[in-house]
Structures are given as structure tokens and as C-alpha cells.
Design an enzyme around this catalytic site. Sequence first.
Site, PDB file in Angstrom:
ATOM      1  N   LEU A 120      31.090  42.010  44.691  1.00 27.46           N
ATOM      2  CA  LEU A 120      32.187  42.812  44.133  1.00 27.46           C
ATOM      3  C   LEU A 120      33.058  43.452  45.222  1.00 27.46           C
ATOM      4  O   LEU A 120      32.551  44.187  46.077  1.00 27.46           O
ATOM      5  CB  LEU A 120      31.605  43.908  43.229  1.00 27.46           C
ATOM      6  CG  LEU A 120      32.640  44.798  42.514  1.00 27.46           C
ATOM      7  CD1 LEU A 120      33.491  43.993  41.557  1.00 27.46           C
ATOM      8  CD2 LEU A 120      31.939  45.933  41.790  1.00 27.46           C
ATOM      9  N   ASP A 121      34.356  43.192  45.148  1.00 31.25           N
ATOM     10  CA  ASP A 121      35.353  43.804  46.047  1.00 31.25           C
ATOM     11  C   ASP A 121      35.038  43.572  47.526  1.00 31.25           C
ATOM     12  O   ASP A 121      35.440  44.367  48.384  1.00 31.25           O
ATOM     13  CB  ASP A 121      35.463  45.319  45.771  1.00 31.25           C
ATOM     14  CG  ASP A 121      35.947  45.607  44.356  1.00 31.25           C
ATOM     15  OD1 ASP A 121      36.672  44.770  43.815  1.00 31.25           O
ATOM     16  OD2 ASP A 121      35.581  46.650  43.803  1.00 31.25           O
ATOM     17  N   ALA A 122      34.332  42.488  47.823  1.00 28.14           N
ATOM     18  CA  ALA A 122      33.951  42.230  49.210  1.00 28.14           C
ATOM     19  C   ALA A 122      34.524  40.921  49.755  1.00 28.14           C
ATOM     20  O   ALA A 122      34.199  40.502  50.856  1.00 28.14           O
ATOM     21  CB  ALA A 122      32.430  42.228  49.343  1.00 28.14           C
TER      22      ALA A 122
END
Lengths: 288, 288, 288, 288
Positions: free
Chosen positions: D231-233
Site C-alpha cells: 500500500l502506497d509504496a
Amino acid sequence: MNASDSTTLRLVADCLDQPGIVAKVSGYIAQQGASITEAGQYEDSRSKTFFMRYVIATPTSGFSIDDFSEGFKSIADTLNMNWRIVDVSKKQRLAILVSQHDHCLAYLLHRWKVGDLPFELPSVISNHDTLRELVEWYGIPFHNIPIRKEDKQAGFEATAEKIEEAAPDAIVLARYMQIFPPWLCQKYRHRVINIHHSFLPSFVGAKPYHQAEERGVKLIGATCHYVTEELDAGPIIEQDVTRVKHNHSIRDMMRLGKDIENTVLARGLRYHLEDRILVHGNKCIVFA
Amino acid sequence: MNASDSTTLRLVADCLDQPGIVAKVSGYIAQQGASITEAGQYEDSRSKTFFMRYVIATPTSGFSIDDFSEGFKSIADTLNMNWRIVDVSKKQRLAILVSQHDHCLAYLLHRWKVGDLPFELPSVISNHDTLRELVEWYGIPFHNIPIRKEDKQAGFEATAEKIEEAAPDAIVLARYMQIFPPWLCQKYRHRVINIHHSFLPSFVGAKPYHQAEERGVKLIGATCHYVTEELDAGPIIEQDVTRVKHNHSIRDMMRLGKDIENTVLARGLRYHLEDRILVHGNKCIVFA
Amino acid sequence: MNASDSTTLRLVADCLDQPGIVAKVSGYIAQQGASITEAGQYEDSRSKTFFMRYVIATPTSGFSIDDFSEGFKSIADTLNMNWRIVDVSKKQRLAILVSQHDHCLAYLLHRWKVGDLPFELPSVISNHDTLRELVEWYGIPFHNIPIRKEDKQAGFEATAEKIEEAAPDAIVLARYMQIFPPWLCQKYRHRVINIHHSFLPSFVGAKPYHQAEERGVKLIGATCHYVTEELDAGPIIEQDVTRVKHNHSIRDMMRLGKDIENTVLARGLRYHLEDRILVHGNKCIVFA
Amino acid sequence: MNASDSTTLRLVADCLDQPGIVAKVSGYIAQQGASITEAGQYEDSRSKTFFMRYVIATPTSGFSIDDFSEGFKSIADTLNMNWRIVDVSKKQRLAILVSQHDHCLAYLLHRWKVGDLPFELPSVISNHDTLRELVEWYGIPFHNIPIRKEDKQAGFEATAEKIEEAAPDAIVLARYMQIFPPWLCQKYRHRVINIHHSFLPSFVGAKPYHQAEERGVKLIGATCHYVTEELDAGPIIEQDVTRVKHNHSIRDMMRLGKDIENTVLARGLRYHLEDRILVHGNKCIVFA
């Protein structure tokens, strides 16, 4: 920052600098059972002028803005003060004037619709018919009032009439590609907000992106200002810039400039709508 | 980006646009066993001019920059190309000219000392004696060559002589508050780098912060440019801005402006030192 | 903003929100013949706390700051207010702590010398001897107090002693590469100002530029904050960023970061020196 | 950047670093009578990987992109190169996924309509029906595919089916408030573009403006990145920030953030549409 049934006011004022202004004003506010929740203040040392903006929370019961203002008048008179008190919940009425570029208009309409910019919009007026469909989709009356080269005066008189019908508190020139005549500037003094697509005072007048490309600047900008009789020389409200490179064409600049124009106009307009701007000579004091 | 014993070159060139430029140039480089590690390229469609900058890693053994350049000359001749090849490890020599404001000078000296800006500094020249102590602390020769109102020509001739002694590749006007005479501009064409303390073309000439305060702008800026015969009108290398408000005095602007002046000058100078700038008419192509 | 022989004061205060605070405070100020020239005010609606900062011009004759403060105390007591009144002309005393990186220190010393940052500097303390020459050139006492891995406690005790000798109003960690022990944080609560070389809360702790390069961010930043017991988690005073690209090495980031670190630290420190910061929980209210 | 009847191509490629890459590639291009009008190049020294992006103007007559690509294949094979050649005039097909926030969608639709962002838009898909009217006004098919908590898998399968019908080159999550399942991330690897409303890696996950307000940061931001399983990486394409103050509420941040989200997403998407991005590990090389 919501209100329930209490009234929130804005007091905007200026007067000659003198001792005790804040004490007198805030003393009166306290007497009325109201309290100051935001304060902006500035003292211009050259002109010895004092400027203030207060946001005032009033008592929830038995409060009358008329009585409050009436009482304030006697304080203000002793200070020889220019002032106004406005009810925050009363939205300002705007007339938006546009030509054919749609980005600023589309931005304002969208932000208005979702409640980000609080104003009433009785009328959009244009010297072209191009943007009718966009405006009408938002349920706003659209008026096409052409400005013909051979009789600009007639065009502006018809435009002024349409503006008057809308009874606006302020007029927004959202890329209106006509020079506002002096008599209209005077009539709506410090109430006509323009967005100019350059970093003023660079690139006054027509085709600023062409001028910017010609000069080879490394940043392009936009300026939101009040319109005065002298072209692009009125009091500046807000400005911003964005970076360009040697390989950006004029078309690229126009595209990049849209975002800057939109956000600078929206910030400037918000300052105006929230009574954050006091005009002092040819400059804007902005309590942001 | 370290070197070991191999040589890194920069090739900077321009010519009329024509098919096969990249192929010819890169073909020659490959033949010599060298390889291109950075490439910048731009084609100006109006003037049909092609600009390029290559960083070239050369073979670790048996390489001669003179032979390489000699061989490249015959390629370049077929393309009718303006070009230069420089050895990255050879630092440019600078002459810095200052008056009494010390911030740009202090910034350049500090960045030079810690190795952030790679140049040789044979000489700092000033029309005042104010900054001698600062310069000499860094072990740099300081020359005070006054420019007297009643005989500016003599002052500039003495200055030009001192510059010549330093044999600089470029001259930096780090807040040198004198207008460079045309003959000196011509002598060091596109090699005199000035920092002007405004966002050009706004506020040309003297006291730009005073002009900015007078106009009521909401951003102030700085511009790094090559000096030409016309005041503050030379090709712009780099610009930046910072925000100001109505309560910023001229003195505040001067203080805030220092950081912008320093960083804009340092960025512009770095571009020059790394051969990233190609001047095209009155504009700078910057391969940043 | 000059002074003549009158005294300029700053009043900084907070208390539970209640009606009439401004009226009481400004009423008292007016009674004393003084006037408010700058006002900052904020009301935190969740905690019902009111924060204020006034700049006050006092009468030119017969004014005593002690009498003024004494009188104010009785007003403040009725409001259960935390407050302090400071004389603007009295510069704060700083202790600067550094390790081996010199850019923040060089910046602060230069800005201090030319009068851009108003503070007294009785002492620079370092766990290395590297920056002695720079500090002593400015005529400032330099103390080398090593912090040895095997006995950090002893190092910090010696450091604390040196700090105490300087009797500072505030401590600046200008790239001091040691974690301040909790007991020192507590002793100088909200008076230890650190510059961290990342945009917090991204990249807490060691080697933030390495972390930034590893993550591939497109902007790097710096954060000025008060030091608390939790590493890099104290109240944020100021932040800023600069753009990086894929071809920027960690070394490039360190070089680019210097300007951001310097200007963010200088802005944050100025806010502190001008009493513009009120700490509220883990956040800073900054009347900028 | 106009076309006439000639074809403009983009060549995007990477391979192990080795001598002669540019010579071989540009030699082939020259042989075909084509010429390179824009060049971006990067060499990652740690992984010894070479990345390139060329814009290529082809001859006006007798040119076949298939023949050109076929011929290039044999060059590329000798270099063991990953590559693609695309015809600039062929617009990419997008599927846009949204939930209920309309600002990014409204921005993309407006920019698409006026020709500022060149893509085909066969389909907008949403887990809510809220934005149907807006999408349909632009003449774009709108598909409401709910994602129900109790059976997300079914929802995503239906969504995947709708995406497949659109046969998109890339998917834009324009504030789609659902976590994309790993199998969808893998299926459209480096082709799913998300806008996250924080400056990553700060404030991963839900309610980043709430997290920002809680931490008391002085800048808020937005990040455009490719979606990966974590996530969001995923690899960051573009980021930007805007300034906030202590008196900005979460609602103010959400309003201010909209402009940043819009412009960061638009810049990131433009880079993708113009084939300016090469993903290298978890980072984006962006030839901007």
C-alpha cells in the site's frame, strides 16, 4: 467554523493611527457579550494609518446586527474610522465576465458547486457565446453581450446594464479579454477582480505568454488584482509562478499557466469574499 | 561521478539541424572506445538549430584528448558545427567582482571552500575595500580598484587589467554595483554572469526592492543572467522567487532576498561551470 | 521598526477561551498609554484555548516595564493566563551546538554578524574540534566537549555544564549529530531548536538523504522543530522542500539540502527569537 | 510539435551498460533517414543499467513503422535490450476509477476535453453512482460497480471485467478509495497510476490530511505513483506540496490539497502518456 444559530461577523476598518483603538473597539465588542475569534492588524508607519479585521462571535440569543452596528458607529465616529460590519453567513453576489477561454470559469464553477468558494452567482456575462453550455449545465443564467470593435461604448453600456441587473457585490474578470472602460472601473472601485496571465509588472497587456517566451524567462506567473483605470496596474491581491524550460513552447506555457491562473484567482477571490483585503493606495493589505 | 584515471569529457555543440547528427557524433565517440553517459539535446524549430551536450567517459588507457578533439574536428566540419570539448577535471578560473554587499560573496566562498562549487579563484576585485578581510581569510588575493564617478573609464580600465591578470574563464558579478561598460561586455561575451535582485524583466536597474515595495508585489525574486550591453537585458540563466506580505519592509525584502540571490546565483554559476548552458540569441538553453 | 528611546514590548499569552479577553488586555494596554502595533490571535476550538501575541509600543517618557508587568499580572490572574512580556531590545542568548558539518553554523554566524538574526552568542559547543577556526574568526568562544560512545552520559554532563555557563535562553542544534538525552530535553523544554535534514515525519533518524534516495522521492526537505524526548517527533516550527530528480546522487541531495536546511533553520530560529511561537500540545502555533 | 503526414515515434529502452549503445541506436535511426529530435538518457552506476528515450522524426514518404521496428529488433537483440517503439499520434486508452470525490475526475475530464491531456477514454468506473452525471455530460460511458465489504473479491472481479472491456493501456485511480487487490496490481504492472493525498512516505493509508493535522506539519502534499502490492509504496512518479498554517482545519487542508492532487496527478499522467517514465526497481526515471 460552523455557526449554529449564533451570528458571526466580520469587522473591517481603518483610521488614523492613535492610542486606544484596539481597546475601544474590543471594549465595545466585549460589552455586547461578543468575542473576537480572529484578529488581523497592521499599522502603516509612513501614512500613520491603522488597519484591522476582526472575526466576531456574537451571543446566541437576543443579538441584533443592526443594533450592534448602530452602537459601533458612535465608537467609530470618535476614531474617524472607515468601517464595515458584515454577516459571515450572507454570501456575496458575483458577476463573472468571460470571453472564450474556459479554464478559470470551469474552475470557479466547480469550486462554487462543491461549496469550496462561497458566493451567489446570479449571472455569467460574455462577449462570446462559446461558454454558454458549460454555464447553463451549472444552472446559471448566461448572457452573451458582444463588444464590437466599431462600437465598444455601446457594448460596454449593454454589459453594464446586465451587470446592474445582477446587482453584484463584486465582478470577476475570469479571462475577459476586453479592457474595462474607466467609467466602469470607477463605478465598481475595488470590486472588479482580474486575473492577468503574467507575473506583474512583467508583461503588461496582450499576449503575456508570448512576451515571456520572447524574453526567455525561467518562471511564468499569474497575478490577481483589482482593476483600475491604468491597464494591469491596479492593486495586487495575489501572485504565483511556475517553472518553465527552454523547450517549453508558448502552447506549453499556456497549458502550464492555466493551473497558476486558476489557483491565484481562487486564492485572491477567497480573500475578497472573506473580507481579508484592505486597499491602501495602490497596494493590498491581505490578512491571510 | 568520480574519475579514477580515466578522463571525462564534455562536448557542447550546435549546428544547423540536419539528419544524422547524433549518429555521426555518437558513431565517432564509439569508434574511439568512449561512451556517452549523459545526453542533452534540443532542436529549435524556428531557427532550425540543433543543440547538444554530451558527457563522455573515455577509455582508461591510451587516450589523448588532443587526438580525440582532432578527430572530432573533421566530423564537426562536415556538419558546420560550433563545438568545444572540455576535460571535466580542469576547473574553470573565475574572477569575482563585488562592491560592499557581502552575502553572495560569502556564499560563493563557503561553497567553494567545501568543494560544492568547483572552480579556481585567482582573484576577487572590488571597487571598495570593505570585503578584504573576508576574502583574505579564505586565502584569496583581494584587489581594491575604485571606480570614481569623475573618471569611470579609468576605473574600468584598471579593473579590466586586473581581470586580465587573473586570466579568468568567466567573471561573476556578485552584487557589483557598477554598470559594466559595453567594451568589457563584448570582450567577455557570454562569460560575465550577473545576479540581479529582482525577477526580470520586472524592476530593471537600481533599487529593485524599493521598486517591488512601491508596486506592492506579493513575490520578490532574483535573476542570474549573462551581461550584455543593454542593462539587465541579457540572456536569463536562472530565476527564483520568495513570498512577501504587506507588512514586509524594504529592509525585510533585502534580508529575504539574500537567500534567493545566493541560491539563484549558485545554480546559474553551476550550470555555467558544468557547461550546461548554450546561448541562443537572447535566450539560454540550459541542460539542467 | 526602529525604536528611538521608547520601549517596544512583546506580550505572549494563552488561557482558556472566555469572553472579553481582548477587551481586558487591550483596555489595560490603553490605560497605560501604550498601543498595540501588531496582533496575532488564535482560538483552538477543540481545547477551548486562546492564544495571543501583541507587539506593544509604550509611551516615550515615564514608562517602566516592571510596573507595566506588575499591573498586567492582576488582569492575567483574573483570566488564569500563562503569559510573558519581553523587551524587544533585549536580545536572547543562544548556545549553538554543532558536530562537523559547517553549513548551518556558517550561515547563522554570517547572518548574526551582519545583524540579520538578532541574538547574543556567548558560546559554540561541539563534540569535535573541526569548526574551531570558523567560530573563532567571528570572535566567539568555541568549546570542544567530546561525546564518547563508551561514556555518553559523562559527555552530556560536561556539555550541560558548558551550556549552563553560557546561560542561554535557547539552544540551537545546528547539525549536532548526537541524540539529546531526555534530561536535557526536559531541562530546556521548548527551548532546544533542531534542524532535521528531511521533511518530517518522513525519514526520521540517521541518514535521511540516504533514505530519501532509497525511496525515490521527488522532493527532499528539512524540518526545524523543538527537541523532545522522542527522536525527531517534537513540535514542528517550519519546513520546506526542494526538487530532486532520478539522476541526483545522495551527494547531490546533501549539497542541495544545505540551502533548505539553512533557510528553514533561520526562519524557525527567527520565529523563536521574535516570540512568534506558542507550543500547544505537540504543535506550534506560529504567528508569522 | 505538429505532424503533417510524417510519423513521430518514441523509442524507450533499457539494457546493460556497454560501449556503443548510442552509436548503434542512432546509427540505425540515421540509416533509415530518420532523425532524433529529443533525447533523454541515464546510466545507473550501481546496477550498470542504461536507460534511454528518443523522440524520432521519420521521413515523410515511404516510411513503415513495422519495417522500422523489425529492423530495430536486430540491433536491440545484439544489446539484449528491453524496448518499445510507439507512434506518438496513437493516443493511449485509459480507464479511470473513482469513488465519490470529484475534483481529480473533473480536472482530468476538463483537460481531456480541451485537448491538454491526450488520451482515449473508453470508460469511467466507480464503486458509487455519485459522479455519473458529470461523466455522462462529457459523453463518456459510466459504470457503477459496487465493492461490497462482505464480498470485495466479487466486486473486484466485476471491476476487472469492466476494465478488460475497456482494453486500457493504463488505469488511473483518481481518488478511488479502495485498495487494489494484488492480482490486479500484477495484471497491470506499472500501468496503474494512483494519486495519494500526502507527501509519501509520510502518512501512508487512510485519512492522510487527518494524520497531517495531527502531526502539525507546515506543508501538505500529494504523490502520484504506480500501484504495487504494498500500500502506497510503489514507484513515485511525481510529488508536490503546499503550505499550511496552525489555523488550517482538516477541511481547509482537504480544500487546499485538491489543487495539489490535481496538478500532481496531471503531471504524472502526462509523463506516463508521453512515455517519459522508465521504472527501475522501486524508482521512476522520469525524462521530464
